[in-house]
Design a protein around this motif. Structure first.
Motif, short mmCIF file in Angstrom:
data_model
loop_
_atom_site.label_atom_id
_atom_site.label_comp_id
_atom_site.label_asym_id
_atom_site.label_seq_id
_atom_site.Cartn_x
_atom_site.Cartn_y
_atom_site.Cartn_z
N GLY A 99 -1.98 12.63 15.10
CA GLY A 99 -0.80 12.50 15.96
C GLY A 99 0.36 11.73 15.34
N GLN A 100 0.33 11.53 14.03
CA GLN A 100 1.41 10.74 13.40
C GLN A 100 2.75 11.48 13.56
OE1 GLN A 100 0.52 8.15 9.93
NE2 GLN A 100 -1.08 9.64 9.51
N SER A 101 3.71 10.78 14.14
CA SER A 101 4.96 11.44 14.55
C SER A 101 5.84 11.88 13.37
CB SER A 101 5.77 10.49 15.45
OG SER A 101 6.18 9.36 14.71
N GLN A 102 5.61 11.28 12.19
CA GLN A 102 6.45 11.65 11.04
C GLN A 102 6.35 13.15 10.75
OE1 GLN A 102 4.12 9.18 11.06
NE2 GLN A 102 4.50 7.62 9.50
N ILE A 103 5.17 13.71 11.01
CA ILE A 103 4.93 15.12 10.68
C ILE A 103 5.93 16.05 11.37
CG2 ILE A 103 3.23 17.02 10.81
CD1 ILE A 103 2.28 14.92 8.86
N LYS A 132 8.91 -7.59 5.98
CA LYS A 132 8.88 -8.11 4.61
C LYS A 132 8.02 -7.20 3.74
CE LYS A 132 7.40 -12.29 2.12
NZ LYS A 132 8.29 -12.18 1.01
N LYS A 133 8.46 -7.00 2.52
CA LYS A 133 7.67 -6.18 1.60
C LYS A 133 6.49 -7.01 1.10
CE LYS A 133 9.65 -2.42 -0.29
NZ LYS A 133 8.73 -1.53 0.41
N ILE A 134 5.32 -6.51 1.33
CA ILE A 134 4.12 -7.26 0.94
C ILE A 134 3.60 -6.75 -0.40
CG2 ILE A 134 1.77 -7.94 1.59
CD1 ILE A 134 3.99 -9.04 3.47
N THR A 173 -1.44 15.22 -9.05
CA THR A 173 -0.57 15.48 -7.89
C THR A 173 0.00 14.17 -7.34
OG1 THR A 173 -2.28 15.38 -6.19
CG2 THR A 173 -1.98 17.50 -7.25
N TYR A 174 -0.78 13.08 -7.46
CA TYR A 174 -0.29 11.79 -6.98
C TYR A 174 0.89 11.31 -7.82
CZ TYR A 174 -3.83 10.97 -3.43
OH TYR A 174 -4.59 11.06 -2.30
N LEU A 175 0.82 11.65 -9.11
CA LEU A 175 1.92 11.27 -10.01
C LEU A 175 3.21 11.97 -9.56
CD1 LEU A 175 1.85 9.52 -12.52
CD2 LEU A 175 1.50 11.56 -13.89
N GLU A 192 -1.78 9.87 3.77
CA GLU A 192 -3.15 10.38 3.55
C GLU A 192 -3.90 10.43 4.87
OE1 GLU A 192 -4.74 7.62 0.67
OE2 GLU A 192 -4.90 9.20 -0.81
N GLY A 193 -3.24 9.96 5.90
CA GLY A 193 -3.88 9.91 7.21
C GLY A 193 -3.93 11.26 7.89
N PHE A 194 -4.78 12.11 7.38
CA PHE A 194 -5.02 13.41 8.02
C PHE A 194 -6.39 13.90 7.60
CE2 PHE A 194 -2.96 14.21 3.97
CZ PHE A 194 -3.65 15.28 3.43
N ARG A 197 13.45 1.12 0.16
CA ARG A 197 12.53 2.11 0.71
C ARG A 197 11.35 1.43 1.41
NH1 ARG A 197 7.83 1.92 -0.97
NH2 ARG A 197 7.24 3.55 0.47
N TYR A 198 10.76 2.12 2.33
CA TYR A 198 9.52 1.67 2.97
C TYR A 198 8.87 2.91 3.55
CZ TYR A 198 11.63 2.42 7.55
OH TYR A 198 12.20 3.02 8.64
N ALA A 199 7.60 2.78 3.84
CA ALA A 199 6.88 3.93 4.41
C ALA A 199 7.37 4.11 5.85
CB ALA A 199 5.38 3.67 4.35
N THR A 200 8.25 5.05 6.02
CA THR A 200 8.94 5.23 7.29
C THR A 200 7.99 5.70 8.38
OG1 THR A 200 10.88 5.78 6.01
CG2 THR A 200 10.95 6.36 8.34
N LYS A 201 7.99 4.98 9.46
CA LYS A 201 7.07 5.33 10.56
C LYS A 201 7.77 6.19 11.60
CE LYS A 201 3.61 2.74 9.13
NZ LYS A 201 3.65 2.98 7.71
N LYS A 202 9.11 5.95 11.75
CA LYS A 202 9.84 6.65 12.80
C LYS A 202 11.10 7.27 12.20
CE LYS A 202 10.82 5.96 17.63
NZ LYS A 202 11.55 5.15 18.56
C1 LIG Z 1 -1.44 7.48 -0.75
C2 LIG Z 1 -0.83 6.83 0.44
C3 LIG Z 1 -1.22 7.20 1.71
C4 LIG Z 1 -0.59 6.65 2.84
N1 LIG Z 1 -0.89 7.13 4.10
C5 LIG Z 1 -0.14 6.74 5.15
C6 LIG Z 1 -0.26 7.37 6.40
O1 LIG Z 1 -1.06 8.28 6.62
N2 LIG Z 1 0.56 6.95 7.41
C7 LIG Z 1 1.48 5.96 7.24
O2 LIG Z 1 2.21 5.65 8.20
N3 LIG Z 1 1.62 5.34 6.05
C8 LIG Z 1 0.86 5.71 5.00
N4 LIG Z 1 1.03 5.13 3.77
C9 LIG Z 1 2.03 4.04 3.63
C10 LIG Z 1 1.43 2.72 3.16
O3 LIG Z 1 0.78 2.08 4.22
C11 LIG Z 1 2.61 1.88 2.60
O4 LIG Z 1 3.17 2.56 1.51
C12 LIG Z 1 2.14 0.50 2.16
O5 LIG Z 1 1.72 -0.27 3.24
C13 LIG Z 1 3.24 -0.25 1.42
O6 LIG Z 1 4.39 -0.41 2.23
P1 LIG Z 1 5.80 0.22 1.86
O7 LIG Z 1 5.59 1.58 1.31
O8 LIG Z 1 6.53 0.25 3.17
O9 LIG Z 1 6.47 -0.68 0.86
C14 LIG Z 1 0.40 5.65 2.66
C15 LIG Z 1 0.75 5.26 1.37
C16 LIG Z 1 0.17 5.85 0.27
C17 LIG Z 1 0.65 5.45 -1.11
#
Ligand SMILES: Cc1cc2nc3c(=O)[nH]c(=O)nc-3n(C[C@H](O)[C@H](O)[C@H](O)COP(=O)(O)O)c2cc1C
Length: 211
Positions: A67-71, A197-199, A136-138, A158-160, A11-16
């Motif tokens: 403007g984050q496209s994931q939305i 790379k996972k940091i 809620t975060y849990l 959280e970017g909103f 998994r990773y925080a999907t941007k696209k």
């Molecule tokens: C509470 C929280 C808020 C976040 N907000 C955003 C966000 O608004 N946009 C985004 O692209 N990523 C967001 N992220 C993703 C983080 O940047 C990402 O989880 C972190 O860099 C670790 O990378 P990974 O999840 O890909 O392993 C958020 C993550 C968390 C946990």
């Protein structure tokens, strides 16, 4: 455990997100159930999970999410909100619900009720709201792990602008405030973040062990 570790590395925080791929209904229902089953302090469940299916609304939310496209591109999105009034009235409602579920008189729960109310004494509304937000975060964490295990991509966000989102959805009138968003779907093959790379800090940095 191996599967969970693999899933968490995958998994990773999907941007696209791939706009053409949708989560099937059965899986979506299961993911919502994960949220409903999430644990909370005293079991109070001081939250609402707002599922936004409406396309136009998602366009509007994107505007307050910088403007984050994931939305708009993700298959699904959920807003995590906590209740704003964490007080005796909320606890009373909760006691009635437990009594009904267990088929017992509500008075049997007086000890539990007094314990919860006692823990609120001396805390400001702001402190209690912040405590509710932690719950809620849990739930969001549970969802993210479940998505990973199910092979579904997700992005916690959280970017909103919270005030603007609350206004857009009329959350204040419902006694709610938004805290985060999770978008879910399937990664686009061009998303460069997928191969980064996972940091993560090393173990020595993250754990304190007291033997
Ligand atoms: C509470 C929280 C808020 C976040 N907000 C955003 C966000 O608004 N946009 C985004 O692209 N990523 C967001 N992220 C993703 C983080 O940047 C990402 O989880 C972190 O860099 C670790 O990378 P990974 O999840 O890909 O392993 C958020 C993550 C968390 C946990």
């Amino acid at each position: 455990m191996k599967n969970i570790k693999e899933a968490l590395n995958w998994r990773y925080a999907t941007k696209k997100f791939d706009v053409s791929k949708k989560i099937d209904t059965e899986t979506k229902v299961d993911l919502l159930e994960v949220l409903r089953l999430s644990p909370s302090s005293y079991g109070l469940q001081p939250w609402k999970f707002i599922v936004i299916n409406n396309k136009e609304m998602r366009e509007k939310i994107k505007l307050v999410a910088y403007g984050q496209s994931q939305i708009t591109d993700a298959s699904d999105m959920i807003i995590f909100a906590n209740k704003k009034n964490i007080d005796g009235a909320l606890v009373e409602e909760y006691m009635k619900f437990i009594a009904k579920e267990n088929g017992i008189p509500v008075a049997n729960l007086d000890g539990f009720k007094n314990m919860i109310n006692g823990s609120f004494v001396g805390k400001s509304n702001e402190e209690l709201r912040s405590w509710a937000a932690c719950q809620t975060y849990l739930a969001a964490g549970n969802l993210l792990t479940s998505c990973a295990v199910a092979g579904i991509d997700a992005c916690p966000m959280e970017g909103f602008d919270r005030n603007k989102l609350d206004e857009l959805l009329g959350l204040s009138a419902l006694g709610l405030e938004s805290k985060m968003i999770v978008t879910m779907g399937y990664r686009d093959i061009t998303d460069e973040d997928a191969t980064k790379k996972k940091i993560r800090f090393p173990k020595e940095e993250v754990f304190i062990e007291i033997n």
